[in-house]
Motif scaffolding. Structure first.
Motif, PDB file in Angstrom:
ATOM      1  N   ASN A  51      17.855  -8.541  65.209  1.00 10.28           N
ATOM      2  CA  ASN A  51      18.126  -9.980  65.083  1.00 10.28           C
ATOM      3  C   ASN A  51      17.407 -10.606  63.892  1.00 10.28           C
ATOM      4  O   ASN A  51      17.760 -11.716  63.472  1.00 10.28           O
ATOM      5  N   TYR A  52      16.412  -9.906  63.351  1.00 12.74           N
ATOM      6  CA  TYR A  52      15.645 -10.457  62.224  1.00 12.74           C
ATOM      7  C   TYR A  52      16.330 -10.109  60.909  1.00 12.74           C
ATOM      8  O   TYR A  52      16.824  -9.001  60.721  1.00 12.74           O
ATOM      9  N   ARG A  53      16.321 -11.062  59.990  1.00 17.70           N
ATOM     10  CA  ARG A  53      17.012 -10.896  58.715  1.00 17.70           C
ATOM     11  C   ARG A  53      16.063 -11.118  57.531  1.00 17.70           C
ATOM     12  O   ARG A  53      16.456 -11.657  56.514  1.00 17.70           O
ATOM     13  N   ASP A  54      14.849 -10.686  57.650  1.00 16.40           N
ATOM     14  CA  ASP A  54      13.868 -10.830  56.576  1.00 16.40           C
ATOM     15  C   ASP A  54      13.827  -9.525  55.783  1.00 16.40           C
ATOM     16  O   ASP A  54      13.671  -8.442  56.353  1.00 16.40           O
ATOM     17  N   ASP A  55      13.967  -9.604  54.459  1.00 16.36           N
ATOM     18  CA  ASP A  55      14.007  -8.409  53.608  1.00 16.36           C
ATOM     19  C   ASP A  55      12.695  -7.629  53.625  1.00 16.36           C
ATOM     20  O   ASP A  55      12.664  -6.478  53.178  1.00 16.36           O
ATOM     21  N   ARG A  56      11.628  -8.232  54.117  1.00 19.77           N
ATOM     22  CA  ARG A  56      10.340  -7.548  54.148  1.00 19.77           C
ATOM     23  C   ARG A  56      10.177  -6.687  55.401  1.00 19.77           C
ATOM     24  O   ARG A  56       9.179  -5.971  55.540  1.00 19.77           O
ATOM     25  N   ILE A  57      11.143  -6.749  56.295  1.00 16.43           N
ATOM     26  CA  ILE A  57      11.103  -5.958  57.519  1.00 16.43           C
ATOM     27  C   ILE A  57      11.935  -4.696  57.336  1.00 16.43           C
ATOM     28  O   ILE A  57      13.116  -4.750  57.005  1.00 16.43           O
ATOM     29  N   TYR A  58      11.279  -3.545  57.541  1.00 18.34           N
ATOM     30  CA  TYR A  58      11.954  -2.258  57.424  1.00 18.34           C
ATOM     31  C   TYR A  58      11.975  -1.589  58.803  1.00 18.34           C
ATOM     32  O   TYR A  58      10.932  -1.402  59.418  1.00 18.34           O
ATOM     33  N   TYR A  59      13.168  -1.234  59.231  1.00 16.59           N
ATOM     34  CA  TYR A  59      13.342  -0.688  60.577  1.00 16.59           C
ATOM     35  C   TYR A  59      13.667   0.795  60.499  1.00 16.59           C
ATOM     36  O   TYR A  59      14.627   1.205  59.846  1.00 16.59           O
TER      37      TYR A  59
END
Length: 333
Positions: A51-59
């Motif tokens: 649900n998160y759309r921040d480019d700094r988050i890597y899944y």
């Protein structure tokens, strides 16, 4: 280069995961990347993360449940920041956490890692306590001889240090304690004296579920630490070594006999004799630390007259200065 990589393993953490991620998004320090590794969750953790759309988050999603240690070691390779900050999926950071830790490591190049203090909260975010650990390297080095003086999800470590010192799979449930011991042998460590983490304590914590195994592995680490003083403790000596950190085990006071108190004093004298020969720790720091632990023992047993007269007492100004610093720390802990 990104300044900070935050390494967060996730396993069936749907209840608190959003709160943990939001606490990173709300940091006042913005130069970070969040490495989330889903270790085979079977709940809604993946849906929450997506649900998160921040480019700094890597899944990253493990195809099978690798367990914590393998997941952490895998995650280290995905971290590109100058510093790696640990974070758990059921805790939350205070907004200034990253800023304060980055400032400390930027300004203290001889330090390899730093932790923080924490507020303890329950499953409903009610404050139930606090965790205070010693701040200074010299006393933390001594503290590691007895117990882990860092909160794992509060630490920030230089990336090159962590890449060269991975978590050891032979120390399941105490992999952090073993790692701190290794890192501390190679350089300085510290704890910032600020509450920068809300540490959640509930009945599914690893330390709650695996208490017996964890204690056995802690004993193994303590014995390894004592080998540096050329000591192989008997079971009785190991009991004396640990008792001042376990006086209120499971919330219940432990009663100590006079003979046991004398055995603790004799054990502390042995530690000091060995350290004087081997010079592993600063002797004055070790003496002050042991004296403070002796005081904790005396106070718990209401033997107040014995506090200032242990057999190993020294009234050297350096010892007394450290002792009163430790008294002040323990009073406010």
């Amino acid at each position: 280069m990104t300044k900070v990589s935050i390494l967060m393993p996730v396993y069936n953490a749907e209840r608190y995961l959003s709160e943990a991620i939001n606490s990173i998004l709300n940091q006042t320090f913005k130069d970070w990347e969040l490495i989330i590794i889903n270790d085979g969750s079977t709940d809604n953790s993946e849906k929450i993360i997506n649900n998160y759309r921040d480019d700094r988050i890597y899944y990253i999603r493990n195809t099978e449940n690798l367990k914590l240690i393998k997941t952490l070691n895998k995650g280290i390779d995905y971290c590109h920041g100058k510093y790696i900050a640990r974070m758990d999926a059921d805790d939350s950071c205070f907004p200034e956490r990253l800023r304060y830790q980055v400032e400390f490591l930027d300004n203290n190049h001889d330090y390899m890692m730093c932790g923080t203090n924490a507020v303890v909260v329950d499953g409903h975010y009610n404050k139930t306590g606090k965790i205070r650990n010693l701040p200074d390297d010299n006393l933390l080095q001594v503290n590691l001889l007895f117990s882990p003086p860092f909160i794992h999800p509060s630490v920030m470590i230089r990336r090159e240090v962590l890449r060269e010192n991975r978590y050891d799979e032979d120390y399941k449930h105490v992999e952090d304690y073993e790692l701190w011991c290794r890192i501390a042998k190679q350089g300085k460590v510290a704890n910032l004296q600020k509450d920068l983490l809300a540490y959640r304590w509930h009945d599914t914590n690893i330390s709650v579920l695996n208490n017996q195994v964890q204690e056995e592995m802690k004993d193994k680490i303590i014995r390894e630490q004592l080998k540096m003083l050329d000591i192989e403790p008997t079971d009785e000596e190991l009991y004396c070594h640990k008792i001042t950190f376990r006086l209120y085990a499971s919330g219940r006071k432990q009663n100590i006999s006079i003979q046991q108190s004398e055995a603790v004093s004799a054990w502390f004298e042995k530690l000091l004799r060995q350290n004087k020969k081997i010079k592993k720790y600063n002797q004055d720091d070790l003496k002050a630390f042991l004296w403070a632990r002796w005081a904790v023992l005396c106070i718990s047993q209401k033997k107040y007259s014995k506090i200032f007269s242990p057999a190993f007492a020294s009234y050297h100004p350096d010892v007394l200065t450290q002792l009163f610093k430790l008294f002040f720390f323990l009073k406010n802990k």
